[in-house]
Design an enzyme around this catalytic site. Structure first.
Site, PDB file in Angstrom:
ATOM      1  N   CYS A  74      42.847  60.673 -14.077  1.00 46.12           N
ATOM      2  CA  CYS A  74      44.229  60.696 -13.591  1.00 46.12           C
ATOM      3  C   CYS A  74      45.204  60.483 -14.744  1.00 46.12           C
ATOM      4  CB  CYS A  74      44.447  59.560 -12.587  1.00 46.12           C
ATOM      5  SG  CYS A  74      44.064  60.046 -10.924  1.00 46.12           S
ATOM      6  N   CYS A 155      45.307  64.474 -10.364  1.00 48.38           N
ATOM      7  CA  CYS A 155      45.969  63.330  -9.740  1.00 48.38           C
ATOM      8  C   CYS A 155      46.923  62.667 -10.725  1.00 48.38           C
ATOM      9  CB  CYS A 155      44.930  62.335  -9.243  1.00 48.38           C
ATOM     10  SG  CYS A 155      43.637  61.997 -10.439  1.00 48.38           S
TER      11      CYS A 155
END
Ligand code: APR
Length: 249
Positions: A74, A155
């Site tokens: 992420c 993400c």
């Protein structure tokens, strides 16, 4: 006798072509510790072996993606379009971002060409359709499928390096434009941060019309930012390990 010699030579060449490709695949794969590279190879092969090389839809790579799913970190995801060299120069030198080409499948297949042939169980690396010769060729379908999986897994804050030296930095038919942007999901992705790479002859800036189209394609709820950054600045930061990632631009 001539036929026998030619036949054997051809057989040896083909065998060689087949083996070298598989060896490259396996040795690149084994750099990713703990991967079952034989299993991944078999999942890869089944997508195109024995098939018409112009009829390999991207779904044929579902088993491959399942066997080696991309697991990007992420906030470190780097997408790109028409900036391959500057992006990879940067990601090779600095541990700031990860591209698809840093994941197992992307790094194993980067810069390779392959295809099968009806009635054959071999992998060929020559005589394969080019990127635009037919839509459903094994190489193009793979990159579409892998890019879709990469974007699905994205993400946090996502970065995208686009090319400010062309008139349409956001190109709707590119992989970035047709696959990746559309699949960023606002439940997981907070923002898309465009780094528009410019050179002396800046052609496009952040007000470029194509970037308006990019914003329209984005899932509502994903914040959008754009910053023009000189290529030389990116190259300098690539070569300066002291500089924090967040201070590069
Ligand atoms: N001929 C040959 N190869 C091509 C062609 C083409 N006409 N078009 C694309 N490719 C392949 C090349 O390997 C090229 O380097 O795709 C790569 C990326 O093409 P770009 O047009 O520069 O960018 P884009 O289509 O947006 O794809 C890049 O997809 O690979 C993923 O995650 C990656 O974000 C990245 C995006």
């Amino acid at each position: 006798l001539v036929f026998v010699i030619v036949g054997v030579a051809l057989g040896v060449t083909l065998r060689h072509e087949n083996d070298t490709f598989q060896e490259t695949f396996i040795s690149r794969c084994e750099k990713f510790k703990g991967s079952d590279c034989q299993k991944i190879w078999r999942a890869f092969e089944q997508a195109y072996v024995g098939r018409d090389p112009c009829n390999v839809p991207m779904e044929e790579y579902n088993p491959l993606v399942a066997a080696a799913p991309p697991q990007p970190a992420c906030n470190r995801i780097m997408l790109w379009s028409k900036t391959k060299d500057v992006v990879h120069d940067f990601t090779e030198k600095r541990d700031c971002f990860g591209t698809l080409e840093d994941t197992l499948l992307g790094s194993v297949l980067d810069d390779l060409t392959w295809c099968g042939k009806e009635g054959s169980s071999e992998t060929f690396t020559t005589g394969c359709p080019g990127w635009t010769d037919c839509e459903k060729n094994p190489v193009r379908s793979f990159w579409y499928r892998a890019s879709a999986a990469f974007a699905d897994a994205a993400c946090g804050d996502v970065t995208a390096m686009l090319n400010g030296s062309i008139s349409t930095p956001f190109y709707p038919t590119s992989i970035f434009g047709s696959i990746e942007v559309k699949r960023l999901n606002s439940t997981r992705v907070k923002s898309l941060n465009v780094v528009l790479v410019t050179e002396q002859n800046e052609v496009a800036n952040c007000t470029n019309a194509s970037l308006k189209d990019l914003q329209k394609e984005l899932d509502k709820g994903i914040k959008y930012n754009c910053k023009e950054v000189e290529k030389s600045q990116i190259e300098e930061c690539a070569s300066d390990p002291q500089k924090p990632c967040g201070a590069c631009w």
